[in-house]
Design a protein around this motif. Structure first.
Motif, PDB file in Angstrom:
ATOM      1  N   GLU A 300       0.812  -1.214   0.000  1.00  0.00           N
ATOM      2  CA  GLU A 300       0.000   0.000   0.000  1.00  0.00           C
ATOM      3  C   GLU A 300       0.849   1.270   0.000  1.00  0.00           C
ATOM      4  O   GLU A 300       1.943   1.313   0.561  1.00  0.00           O
ATOM      5  CB  GLU A 300      -0.882   0.031   1.244  1.00  0.00           C
ATOM      6  N   ALA A 301       0.290   2.280  -0.629  1.00  0.00           N
ATOM      7  CA  ALA A 301       0.831   3.635  -0.559  1.00  0.00           C
ATOM      8  C   ALA A 301      -0.354   4.579  -0.426  1.00  0.00           C
ATOM      9  O   ALA A 301      -1.435   4.330  -0.955  1.00  0.00           O
ATOM     10  CB  ALA A 301       1.666   3.969  -1.783  1.00  0.00           C
ATOM     11  N   SER A 302      -0.167   5.663   0.316  1.00  0.00           N
ATOM     12  CA  SER A 302      -1.278   6.574   0.595  1.00  0.00           C
ATOM     13  C   SER A 302      -1.621   7.413  -0.637  1.00  0.00           C
ATOM     14  O   SER A 302      -0.780   7.704  -1.476  1.00  0.00           O
ATOM     15  CB  SER A 302      -0.931   7.480   1.766  1.00  0.00           C
ATOM     16  N   VAL A 303      -2.908   7.771  -0.697  1.00  0.00           N
ATOM     17  CA  VAL A 303      -3.417   8.697  -1.711  1.00  0.00           C
ATOM     18  C   VAL A 303      -3.816   9.967  -0.983  1.00  0.00           C
ATOM     19  O   VAL A 303      -4.557   9.915   0.011  1.00  0.00           O
ATOM     20  CB  VAL A 303      -4.609   8.088  -2.466  1.00  0.00           C
ATOM     21  N   SER A 304      -3.336  11.085  -1.426  1.00  0.00           N
ATOM     22  CA  SER A 304      -3.563  12.350  -0.739  1.00  0.00           C
ATOM     23  C   SER A 304      -5.053  12.619  -0.554  1.00  0.00           C
ATOM     24  O   SER A 304      -5.836  12.535  -1.507  1.00  0.00           O
ATOM     25  CB  SER A 304      -2.922  13.494  -1.538  1.00  0.00           C
ATOM     26  N   GLY A 305      -5.409  12.908   0.683  1.00  0.00           N
ATOM     27  CA  GLY A 305      -6.787  13.258   0.994  1.00  0.00           C
ATOM     28  C   GLY A 305      -7.648  12.090   1.427  1.00  0.00           C
ATOM     29  O   GLY A 305      -8.822  12.291   1.759  1.00  0.00           O
ATOM     30  N   TYR A 306      -7.108  10.883   1.421  1.00  0.00           N
ATOM     31  CA  TYR A 306      -7.897   9.702   1.770  1.00  0.00           C
ATOM     32  C   TYR A 306      -7.158   8.841   2.801  1.00  0.00           C
ATOM     33  O   TYR A 306      -5.931   8.837   2.855  1.00  0.00           O
ATOM     34  CB  TYR A 306      -8.199   8.851   0.521  1.00  0.00           C
ATOM     35  N   ASP A 307      -7.953   8.123   3.565  1.00  0.00           N
ATOM     36  CA  ASP A 307      -7.381   7.186   4.525  1.00  0.00           C
ATOM     37  C   ASP A 307      -6.947   5.920   3.795  1.00  0.00           C
ATOM     38  O   ASP A 307      -7.587   5.492   2.832  1.00  0.00           O
ATOM     39  CB  ASP A 307      -8.419   6.834   5.596  1.00  0.00           C
ATOM     40  N   MET A 308      -5.858   5.295   4.274  1.00  0.00           N
ATOM     41  CA  MET A 308      -5.388   4.059   3.671  1.00  0.00           C
ATOM     42  C   MET A 308      -6.223   2.882   4.161  1.00  0.00           C
ATOM     43  O   MET A 308      -6.719   2.870   5.295  1.00  0.00           O
ATOM     44  CB  MET A 308      -3.911   3.814   4.014  1.00  0.00           C
ATOM     45  N   ILE A 309      -6.373   1.882   3.322  1.00  0.00           N
ATOM     46  CA  ILE A 309      -7.169   0.698   3.674  1.00  0.00           C
ATOM     47  C   ILE A 309      -6.548  -0.030   4.857  1.00  0.00           C
ATOM     48  O   ILE A 309      -7.235  -0.420   5.797  1.00  0.00           O
ATOM     49  CB  ILE A 309      -7.298  -0.225   2.445  1.00  0.00           C
ATOM     50  N   GLY A 310      -5.225  -0.222   4.812  1.00  0.00           N
ATOM     51  CA  GLY A 310      -4.558  -0.910   5.903  1.00  0.00           C
ATOM     52  C   GLY A 310      -4.687  -0.178   7.216  1.00  0.00           C
ATOM     53  O   GLY A 310      -4.880  -0.791   8.278  1.00  0.00           O
ATOM     54  N   ARG A 311      -4.595   1.135   7.187  1.00  0.00           N
ATOM     55  CA  ARG A 311      -4.728   1.930   8.409  1.00  0.00           C
ATOM     56  C   ARG A 311      -6.142   1.830   8.962  1.00  0.00           C
ATOM     57  O   ARG A 311      -6.348   1.742  10.171  1.00  0.00           O
ATOM     58  CB  ARG A 311      -4.359   3.378   8.101  1.00  0.00           C
ATOM     59  N   PHE A 312      -7.126   1.853   8.058  1.00  0.00           N
ATOM     60  CA  PHE A 312      -8.518   1.729   8.475  1.00  0.00           C
ATOM     61  C   PHE A 312      -8.757   0.377   9.142  1.00  0.00           C
ATOM     62  O   PHE A 312      -9.381   0.290  10.209  1.00  0.00           O
ATOM     63  CB  PHE A 312      -9.439   1.886   7.261  1.00  0.00           C
ATOM     64  N   LEU A 313      -8.249  -0.697   8.522  1.00  0.00           N
ATOM     65  CA  LEU A 313      -8.429  -2.033   9.078  1.00  0.00           C
ATOM     66  C   LEU A 313      -7.709  -2.183  10.413  1.00  0.00           C
ATOM     67  O   LEU A 313      -8.215  -2.816  11.340  1.00  0.00           O
ATOM     68  CB  LEU A 313      -7.924  -3.085   8.092  1.00  0.00           C
ATOM     69  N   ASN A 314      -6.509  -1.611  10.510  1.00  0.00           N
ATOM     70  CA  ASN A 314      -5.734  -1.765  11.729  1.00  0.00           C
ATOM     71  C   ASN A 314      -6.427  -1.109  12.923  1.00  0.00           C
ATOM     72  O   ASN A 314      -6.353  -1.609  14.050  1.00  0.00           O
ATOM     73  CB  ASN A 314      -4.341  -1.164  11.537  1.00  0.00           C
ATOM     74  N   ARG A 315      -7.107   0.011  12.684  1.00  0.00           N
ATOM     75  CA  ARG A 315      -7.809   0.683  13.776  1.00  0.00           C
ATOM     76  C   ARG A 315      -8.931  -0.189  14.338  1.00  0.00           C
ATOM     77  O   ARG A 315      -9.311  -0.043  15.509  1.00  0.00           O
ATOM     78  CB  ARG A 315      -8.389   2.013  13.295  1.00  0.00           C
TER      79      ARG A 315
END
Length: 436
Positions: A300-315
């Motif tokens: 994964e790499a971040s897209v400006s202005g959006y949350d990353m999928i991995g970060r969302f799942l990890n939370r």
């Protein structure tokens, strides 16, 4: 030519060795679930069903009849069959099975064909079990930069966007189920090869499926938390009774045995609870690890202005996994505490039993002394009684002899025989007692 070349030429094509019965199955397992190359725009709809061990064979037979394919050992848990206009991919895992329909995007948008309406509702296949996950992945070809109208169908509050595969694709989802209970993903292809696209599609589908399965452990943890809390509360009450009884008047053996029975019951409840959750917590760890590995593979790499999928799942996954680990640790700690409490109470019961045994032995010793004294008294009385009868017989004999002219006076003879009779009887009774 070297000796090695001579040996290779002499070796037949088939190895002249006894083969392990599982060798071919292991070789086939490496290729059991191959990536299917995909080119162009597609829509994939996948359902995952929880399947019992008893249902697996019947499920495979039903699929064989539906597709006309008969499984062998290498493919008994995997099937990929192409029909007119779509293809079906089926995979069987340890506790669930997945059914994935792959259709070209244009054909999928032109009708409302779904797995449920065309396979299960029409009776072609029976439902293998309870639905646990449903995911729809839409694959589109798109160039960067991305336009926001591609994300209109997703909920902005939980929208997650990530660049994957070194920025050559973009993955979009909101992890929300629509009215049909299906979680939607959008994969924008910026130049992946067909094999890379097929592998990415597989990993995205697995990402949602294993994420859902891993969260089953959270609800098992909540269920076990009630049981563990009850056992902890009862253990506190029992240990409080142990402490109060130790500092005040000691409890009776019956009371200690009752507490020991209560502790044994708590230990049995805890072991049953731990065994009940053992598989689910182990599976949760495995599924969570698979999710983590799939995210690592996607890169994964971040897209400006959006949350990353991995970060969302990890939370959301990390607290759930921590809850499961916390319950497992509480079960283990509680088991050790119960073991110590049972050992302490058992020692107290053993001490009380030893005290009772000591008192019993003391009582038996005292009773033996009384019996000895009584026996000695009886022995003396016995000597006196027997002597009386023997002397009486001697008196009758002397009286008869007097009548016949004996010069011995019977009274004097009886008196003279008393010491002799008593001494002889005492001697023989002592010998008899010593012999016994």
């Amino acid at each position: 030519m070297s000796e090695l070349d001579d040996l290779l030429e002499a070796t037949p094509a088939a190895l002249p060795f006894a083969e392990h019965p599982l060798r071919q199955a292991i070789l086939a397992e490496v290729h059991a679930r191959p990536f299917v190359p995909i080119h162009g725009e597609w829509q994939i709809l996948q359902y995952a069903f929880m399947v019992d061990q008893d249902q697996k064979h019947a499920e495979r037979q039903a699929l064989s009849m539906f597709t006309g394919e008969h499984s062998d050992e290498a493919s008994e848990h995997y099937l990929h069959h192409a029909f007119e206009g779509y293809s079906l991919r089926w995979e069987q895992h340890s506790e669930f099975s997945t059914y994935a329909i792959e259709k070209p995007l244009k054909a999928a948008l032109s009708d409302d064909w779904t797995i449920s309406s065309s396979l299960f509702a029409e009776g072609k296949l029976s439902l293998p079990g309870e639905l646990i996950a449903a995911v729809q992945l839409t694959v589109k070809t798109a160039a960067s930069p991305l336009s926001e109208d591609l994300f209109e169908e997703f909920d902005a509050a939980s929208l997650s966007v990530s660049e994957v595969i070194e920025g050559r694709a973009t993955l979009v989802t909101d992890f929300r189920a629509n009215e049909d209970g299906i979680v939607s993903f959008l994969l924008l292809d910026h130049g992946l090869s067909p094999l890379e696209l097929g592998a990415t599609v597989r990993r995205v589908l697995e990402l949602e499926t294993y994420k859902t399965l891993s969260l089953l452990g959270l609800y098992e943890a909540r269920k076990q938390q009630v049981i563990v809390s009850r056992i902890e509360s009862e253990l506190v009450q029992i240990t409080s009774q142990l402490r109060s009884s130790g500092s005040a008047k000691p409890q009776s053996l019956a009371q200690n045995e009752e507490l020991l029975s209560d502790l044994s019951s708590l230990a049995a409840d805890l072991e049953a609870s731990a065994m009940e959750s053992l598989f689910r917590f182990g599976a949760t760890r495995a599924y969570s690890d698979i999710v983590r590995r799939r995210l690592e593979t996607l890169g994964e790499a971040s897209v400006s202005g959006y949350d990353m999928i991995g970060r969302f799942l990890n939370r959301r996954l990390a607290p759930a996994m921590q809850t499961c680990r916390a319950i497992e640790e509480r079960q283990a700690n509680l088991s050790r505490k119960l073991t110590r409490a049972v050992g302490l109470l058992r020692a107290r019961v053993d001490v009380e039993l030893e005290r009772q045994n000591r008192d019993l032995l003391s009582s038996m010793d005292q009773r033996a002394k009384f019996q000895l004294r009584l026996q000695q008294t009886v022995e003396g009385l016995s000597i006196a009684a027997i002597s009386y009868y023997v002397i009486s017989l001697i008196g009758y004999a002397l009286k008869g002899a007097k009548t016949l002219g004996s010069p011995i006076d019977p009274t004097v003879g009886m008196a003279a025989s008393v010491p002799l009779v008593v001494g002889v009887l005492w001697y023989f009774l002592r010998k008899l007692k010593a012999a016994h």
